[in-house]
Scaffold this motif. Structure first.
Motif, mmCIF file in Angstrom:
data_model
loop_
_atom_site.group_PDB
_atom_site.id
_atom_site.type_symbol
_atom_site.label_atom_id
_atom_site.label_comp_id
_atom_site.label_asym_id
_atom_site.label_seq_id
_atom_site.Cartn_x
_atom_site.Cartn_y
_atom_site.Cartn_z
ATOM 1 N N SER A 210 0.837 -1.198 0.000
ATOM 2 C CA SER A 210 0.000 0.000 0.000
ATOM 3 C C SER A 210 0.869 1.243 0.000
ATOM 4 O O SER A 210 2.034 1.211 0.421
ATOM 5 C CB SER A 210 -0.913 0.007 1.227
ATOM 6 N N VAL B 287 0.550 3.641 1.921
ATOM 7 C CA VAL B 287 0.801 3.986 3.326
ATOM 8 C C VAL B 287 2.065 3.291 3.834
ATOM 9 O O VAL B 287 2.856 3.876 4.569
ATOM 10 C CB VAL B 287 -0.406 3.619 4.206
ATOM 11 N N SER C 147 -4.527 1.288 8.102
ATOM 12 C CA SER C 147 -5.491 2.112 7.386
ATOM 13 C C SER C 147 -4.848 2.721 6.149
ATOM 14 O O SER C 147 -3.629 2.934 6.082
ATOM 15 C CB SER C 147 -6.006 3.227 8.301
ATOM 16 N N ASP C 148 -5.659 2.996 5.149
ATOM 17 C CA ASP C 148 -5.172 3.696 3.956
ATOM 18 C C ASP C 148 -4.946 5.175 4.241
ATOM 19 O O ASP C 148 -4.357 5.887 3.419
ATOM 20 C CB ASP C 148 -6.170 3.546 2.800
ATOM 21 N N ASP C 149 -5.420 5.639 5.403
ATOM 22 C CA ASP C 149 -5.210 7.020 5.818
ATOM 23 C C ASP C 149 -3.911 7.084 6.620
ATOM 24 O O ASP C 149 -3.751 6.385 7.623
ATOM 25 C CB ASP C 149 -6.385 7.497 6.671
ATOM 26 N N LEU C 150 -2.968 7.914 6.189
ATOM 27 C CA LEU C 150 -1.654 7.963 6.824
ATOM 28 C C LEU C 150 -1.741 8.365 8.290
ATOM 29 O O LEU C 150 -1.051 7.785 9.138
ATOM 30 C CB LEU C 150 -0.734 8.921 6.059
ATOM 31 N N ASP C 151 -2.561 9.340 8.618
ATOM 32 C CA ASP C 151 -2.675 9.781 10.012
ATOM 33 C C ASP C 151 -3.165 8.652 10.909
ATOM 34 O O ASP C 151 -2.670 8.471 12.033
ATOM 35 C CB ASP C 151 -3.619 10.983 10.109
ATOM 36 N N GLU C 152 -4.130 7.883 10.426
ATOM 37 C CA GLU C 152 -4.642 6.751 11.219
ATOM 38 C C GLU C 152 -3.577 5.671 11.354
ATOM 39 O O GLU C 152 -3.451 5.032 12.413
ATOM 40 C CB GLU C 152 -5.897 6.193 10.560
#
Length: 287
Positions: free
Chosen positions: A226, A228, A252-257
Protein backbone atom coordinates in the motif's frame (compact mmCIF):
# COMPACT_ATOMS: atom_id res chain seq x y z
CA UNK A 1 53.86 45.85 29.00
CA UNK A 2 57.03 45.66 26.87
CA UNK A 3 55.72 43.34 24.13
CA UNK A 4 54.94 45.14 20.92
CA UNK A 5 52.26 44.03 18.50
CA UNK A 6 54.02 43.57 15.15
CA UNK A 7 51.41 43.52 12.37
CA UNK A 8 53.99 42.42 9.81
CA UNK A 9 54.40 39.13 11.63
CA UNK A 10 50.71 38.32 11.77
CA UNK A 11 48.98 35.99 9.33
CA UNK A 12 45.85 37.26 7.67
CA UNK A 13 43.44 34.73 6.23
CA UNK A 14 40.99 35.96 3.63
CA UNK A 15 37.89 33.81 3.57
CA UNK A 16 36.04 35.83 0.99
CA UNK A 17 37.54 33.96 -1.99
CA UNK A 18 35.62 30.79 -1.26
CA UNK A 19 32.38 32.66 -1.85
CA UNK A 20 33.43 33.97 -5.24
CA UNK A 21 32.73 30.73 -7.00
CA UNK A 22 30.83 30.94 -10.25
CA UNK A 23 27.22 29.92 -10.08
CA UNK A 24 26.46 26.56 -11.72
CA UNK A 25 25.41 26.86 -15.35
CA UNK A 26 21.86 25.76 -16.07
CA UNK A 27 21.14 24.98 -19.70
CA UNK A 28 17.61 25.83 -20.82
CA UNK A 29 17.01 24.07 -24.15
CA UNK A 30 14.44 26.66 -25.20
CA UNK A 31 17.33 29.14 -25.41
CA UNK A 32 20.36 26.92 -26.08
CA UNK A 33 19.37 24.16 -28.50
CA UNK A 34 22.16 22.33 -30.29
CA UNK A 35 22.78 18.99 -31.98
CA UNK A 36 23.18 17.25 -28.63
CA UNK A 37 19.80 18.28 -27.23
CA UNK A 38 17.74 15.05 -26.97
CA UNK A 39 14.78 14.85 -29.33
CA UNK A 40 12.68 13.67 -26.39
CA UNK A 41 13.27 17.14 -24.92
CA UNK A 42 12.74 19.05 -28.15
CA UNK A 43 9.26 17.63 -28.73
CA UNK A 44 8.18 19.01 -25.36
CA UNK A 45 8.74 22.55 -26.65
CA UNK A 46 6.18 24.56 -28.57
CA UNK A 47 7.02 24.68 -32.26
CA UNK A 48 7.53 28.45 -32.18
CA UNK A 49 10.21 27.98 -29.48
CA UNK A 50 12.30 25.66 -31.67
CA UNK A 51 15.31 26.94 -33.53
CA UNK A 52 15.48 26.40 -37.28
CA UNK A 53 17.97 23.58 -36.79
CA UNK A 54 15.86 21.87 -34.12
CA UNK A 55 12.73 22.20 -36.23
CA UNK A 56 14.49 20.42 -39.10
CA UNK A 57 15.73 17.65 -36.79
CA UNK A 58 12.24 16.67 -35.66
CA UNK A 59 10.23 17.69 -38.73
CA UNK A 60 9.60 14.06 -39.67
CA UNK A 61 8.35 13.35 -36.14
CA UNK A 62 5.75 16.09 -36.53
CA UNK A 63 4.76 14.77 -39.96
CA UNK A 64 4.48 11.04 -39.16
CA UNK A 65 1.05 9.52 -38.46
CA UNK A 66 1.98 6.43 -36.43
CA UNK A 67 1.65 8.16 -33.04
CA UNK A 68 0.13 11.54 -32.21
CA UNK A 69 2.37 14.16 -30.67
CA UNK A 70 0.34 14.13 -27.44
CA UNK A 71 1.36 10.51 -26.73
CA UNK A 72 5.00 11.15 -27.58
CA UNK A 73 4.92 14.05 -25.13
CA UNK A 74 3.13 12.07 -22.42
CA UNK A 75 5.93 9.51 -22.54
CA UNK A 76 8.44 12.18 -21.57
CA UNK A 77 12.11 11.27 -21.48
CA UNK A 78 11.65 8.35 -23.91
CA UNK A 79 13.11 8.70 -27.38
CA UNK A 80 10.20 9.59 -29.69
CA UNK A 81 11.71 7.60 -32.56
CA UNK A 82 11.84 4.48 -30.38
CA UNK A 83 8.16 4.99 -29.59
CA UNK A 84 7.30 5.34 -33.28
CA UNK A 85 9.23 2.20 -34.22
CA UNK A 86 7.36 0.31 -31.47
CA UNK A 87 4.02 1.56 -32.82
CA UNK A 88 5.04 0.43 -36.31
CA UNK A 89 5.82 -3.04 -34.98
CA UNK A 90 2.50 -3.25 -33.15
CA UNK A 91 0.76 -2.37 -36.43
CA UNK A 92 2.08 -5.63 -37.89
CA UNK A 93 0.57 -7.84 -35.18
CA UNK A 94 -2.44 -9.97 -35.94
CA UNK A 95 -5.53 -9.85 -33.75
CA UNK A 96 -4.43 -13.07 -31.99
CA UNK A 97 -1.01 -11.58 -31.27
CA UNK A 98 -2.52 -8.28 -30.13
CA UNK A 99 -4.64 -10.23 -27.63
CA UNK A 100 -1.44 -11.00 -25.72
CA UNK A 101 -1.27 -7.30 -24.86
CA UNK A 102 -4.96 -6.97 -24.09
CA UNK A 103 -4.82 -7.20 -20.30
CA UNK A 104 -5.39 -5.10 -17.21
CA UNK A 105 -5.02 -5.66 -13.46
CA UNK A 106 -2.40 -8.47 -13.25
CA UNK A 107 -0.82 -10.07 -16.34
CA UNK A 108 -0.11 -13.78 -16.61
CA UNK A 109 3.44 -14.94 -17.25
CA UNK A 110 3.15 -14.89 -21.07
CA UNK A 111 1.64 -11.42 -21.05
CA UNK A 112 4.28 -10.04 -18.68
CA UNK A 113 7.10 -11.66 -20.67
CA UNK A 114 5.84 -10.16 -23.94
CA UNK A 115 5.45 -6.70 -22.40
CA UNK A 116 9.01 -6.87 -20.99
CA UNK A 117 10.32 -8.03 -24.37
CA UNK A 118 8.80 -4.98 -26.08
CA UNK A 119 10.03 -2.62 -23.35
CA UNK A 120 13.54 -4.02 -23.52
CA UNK A 121 13.87 -4.16 -27.30
CA UNK A 122 12.14 -0.91 -28.20
CA UNK A 123 12.19 1.48 -25.23
CA UNK A 124 15.56 0.81 -23.60
CA UNK A 125 17.60 0.08 -26.74
CA UNK A 126 18.68 -3.16 -25.07
CA UNK A 127 20.96 -1.36 -22.63
CA UNK A 128 21.87 -3.05 -19.35
CA UNK A 129 20.37 -1.02 -16.54
CA UNK A 130 20.66 -1.38 -12.78
CA UNK A 131 21.57 -5.05 -12.69
CA UNK A 132 19.06 -6.20 -15.33
CA UNK A 133 20.67 -7.80 -18.39
CA UNK A 134 17.79 -9.04 -20.53
CA UNK A 135 14.04 -8.97 -21.08
CA UNK A 136 13.50 -12.45 -19.55
CA UNK A 137 15.41 -11.37 -16.44
CA UNK A 138 13.30 -8.21 -16.18
CA UNK A 139 10.12 -10.29 -16.41
CA UNK A 140 11.43 -12.82 -13.88
CA UNK A 141 12.47 -10.24 -11.29
CA UNK A 142 9.19 -8.35 -11.66
CA UNK A 143 7.20 -11.56 -11.30
CA UNK A 144 9.13 -12.56 -8.18
CA UNK A 145 8.53 -9.15 -6.66
CA UNK A 146 4.78 -9.37 -7.24
CA UNK A 147 4.44 -12.89 -5.89
CA UNK A 148 7.08 -12.73 -3.12
CA UNK A 149 7.30 -9.14 -1.87
CA UNK A 150 9.07 -10.27 1.32
CA UNK A 151 12.60 -8.90 1.02
CA UNK A 152 14.23 -11.69 3.04
CA UNK A 153 12.79 -14.39 0.78
CA UNK A 154 13.98 -12.58 -2.33
CA UNK A 155 17.48 -12.16 -0.92
CA UNK A 156 17.60 -15.88 -0.09
CA UNK A 157 16.45 -16.66 -3.64
CA UNK A 158 19.39 -14.66 -5.03
CA UNK A 159 21.74 -16.93 -3.05
CA UNK A 160 20.33 -20.22 -4.35
CA UNK A 161 23.03 -22.19 -6.23
CA UNK A 162 22.98 -21.68 -9.97
CA UNK A 163 24.62 -19.90 -12.87
CA UNK A 164 23.46 -16.45 -11.79
CA UNK A 165 23.59 -16.90 -8.00
CA UNK A 166 24.96 -14.01 -5.95
CA UNK A 167 28.46 -14.73 -4.69
CA UNK A 168 27.92 -13.20 -1.25
CA UNK A 169 24.98 -12.18 0.97
CA UNK A 170 26.01 -8.54 0.49
CA UNK A 171 25.73 -8.93 -3.28
CA UNK A 172 22.30 -10.57 -2.92
CA UNK A 173 21.06 -7.71 -0.75
CA UNK A 174 22.40 -5.13 -3.20
CA UNK A 175 20.75 -6.87 -6.14
CA UNK A 176 17.32 -6.84 -4.52
CA UNK A 177 17.55 -3.25 -3.30
CA UNK A 178 18.97 -2.01 -6.60
CA UNK A 179 16.10 -3.58 -8.54
CA UNK A 180 13.50 -2.18 -6.15
CA UNK A 181 15.04 1.27 -6.17
CA UNK A 182 15.82 1.70 -9.86
CA UNK A 183 13.60 -0.66 -11.81
CA UNK A 184 10.50 -1.35 -9.75
CA UNK A 185 10.38 2.09 -8.16
CA UNK A 186 11.02 4.09 -11.33
CA UNK A 187 12.05 2.64 -14.70
CA UNK A 188 9.60 -0.23 -15.11
CA UNK A 189 6.37 1.65 -14.24
CA UNK A 190 7.40 4.55 -16.49
CA UNK A 191 8.25 2.32 -19.46
CA UNK A 192 5.24 0.05 -18.93
CA UNK A 193 2.90 3.05 -19.00
CA UNK A 194 4.56 4.23 -22.21
CA UNK A 195 3.87 0.82 -23.73
CA UNK A 196 0.31 0.98 -22.39
CA UNK A 197 -0.41 4.31 -24.11
CA UNK A 198 1.16 3.20 -27.39
CA UNK A 199 -0.65 -0.15 -27.62
CA UNK A 200 -3.92 1.50 -26.62
CA UNK A 201 -3.69 3.95 -29.53
CA UNK A 202 -2.68 1.30 -32.09
CA UNK A 203 -5.07 -1.47 -31.07
CA UNK A 204 -8.11 0.70 -30.43
CA UNK A 205 -7.70 2.03 -33.96
CA UNK A 206 -7.10 -1.39 -35.54
CA UNK A 207 -9.17 -3.80 -33.48
CA UNK A 208 -11.29 -1.83 -31.03
CA UNK A 209 -9.56 -3.50 -28.05
CA UNK A 210 -6.68 -2.46 -25.84
CA UNK A 211 -5.06 -3.19 -22.51
CA UNK A 212 -4.63 -0.84 -19.55
CA UNK A 213 -1.48 -1.37 -17.50
CA UNK A 214 -1.94 1.49 -15.01
CA UNK A 215 -3.03 -0.74 -12.11
CA UNK A 216 -0.11 -3.14 -12.48
CA UNK A 217 2.36 -0.28 -12.96
CA UNK A 218 1.22 1.31 -9.70
CA UNK A 219 1.47 -2.01 -7.84
CA UNK A 220 5.04 -2.55 -9.04
CA UNK A 221 5.98 1.04 -8.19
CA UNK A 222 4.80 0.55 -4.60
CA UNK A 223 6.54 -2.87 -4.44
CA UNK A 224 3.11 -4.56 -4.26
CA UNK A 225 2.32 -2.79 -1.02
CA UNK A 226 0.00 0.00 0.00
CA UNK A 227 1.05 3.61 -0.45
CA UNK A 228 0.80 3.99 3.33
CA UNK A 229 3.47 1.31 3.83
CA UNK A 230 5.84 3.27 1.64
CA UNK A 231 4.91 6.51 3.38
CA UNK A 232 5.81 4.94 6.74
CA UNK A 233 9.30 4.33 5.38
CA UNK A 234 9.71 8.11 5.30
CA UNK A 235 9.15 8.05 9.06
CA UNK A 236 11.93 5.49 9.50
CA UNK A 237 9.82 2.33 9.55
CA UNK A 238 11.27 -0.27 7.15
CA UNK A 239 8.91 -2.31 4.99
CA UNK A 240 9.93 -5.49 6.82
CA UNK A 241 8.51 -4.11 10.08
CA UNK A 242 5.41 -2.75 8.35
CA UNK A 243 4.83 -6.23 6.92
CA UNK A 244 4.94 -7.69 10.43
CA UNK A 245 2.49 -5.06 11.67
CA UNK A 246 0.16 -6.09 8.87
CA UNK A 247 0.08 -9.64 10.24
CA UNK A 248 -1.60 -8.55 13.47
CA UNK A 249 -3.39 -5.32 12.57
CA UNK A 250 -4.86 -3.76 9.46
CA UNK A 251 -3.08 -0.60 8.43
CA UNK A 252 -5.49 2.11 7.39
CA UNK A 253 -5.17 3.70 3.96
CA UNK A 254 -5.21 7.02 5.82
CA UNK A 255 -1.65 7.96 6.82
CA UNK A 256 -2.67 9.78 10.01
CA UNK A 257 -4.64 6.75 11.22
CA UNK A 258 -1.76 4.44 10.34
CA UNK A 259 0.68 6.62 12.28
CA UNK A 260 -1.67 6.61 15.27
CA UNK A 261 -1.76 2.80 15.18
CA UNK A 262 2.03 2.56 15.01
CA UNK A 263 2.41 4.94 17.96
CA UNK A 264 0.00 2.96 20.18
CA UNK A 265 0.93 -0.58 19.12
CA UNK A 266 2.61 -2.58 21.94
CA UNK A 267 6.00 -3.75 20.75
CA UNK A 268 5.50 -7.08 22.54
CA UNK A 269 2.84 -8.01 19.98
CA UNK A 270 5.36 -7.90 17.15
CA UNK A 271 7.86 -10.63 16.40
CA UNK A 272 10.80 -8.27 15.98
CA UNK A 273 14.53 -8.82 16.17
CA UNK A 274 16.55 -6.76 18.65
CA UNK A 275 17.62 -4.40 15.87
CA UNK A 276 14.05 -4.03 14.59
CA UNK A 277 12.85 -3.29 18.12
CA UNK A 278 15.30 -0.40 18.38
CA UNK A 279 14.07 1.01 15.08
CA UNK A 280 10.43 0.63 16.10
CA UNK A 281 10.99 2.30 19.49
CA UNK A 282 12.78 5.18 17.81
CA UNK A 283 9.90 5.73 15.38
CA UNK A 284 7.34 5.61 18.20
CA UNK A 285 9.34 8.09 20.24
CA UNK A 286 9.30 10.65 17.46
CA UNK A 287 5.65 10.34 16.44
Amino acid sequence: MNERFNLSEQKCINLSERYRQELPFVDFPVYSQDDTTPESLLIQLDEEDLTTSSRKRIADIYEQDKLPLRILRQNSGIDPRDQIVLAEYLETLSFAEAELLNWNQFPNWKQLSFACKLIWEYLTSGRTRSGVFSAPQLAFKTNVLMHTPDVRSRIEAELKPGKYAAKTPDEAVERVFEFDRNWAGFQFPRLLMALSKIQEFVFQKNYGIAGDYSFFASKVETLNRSSVSLALEEYGLPLQITDKIGLIAKLSDDLDEALSLVKQLPITKLNLSAFEEELFKDVQAHL
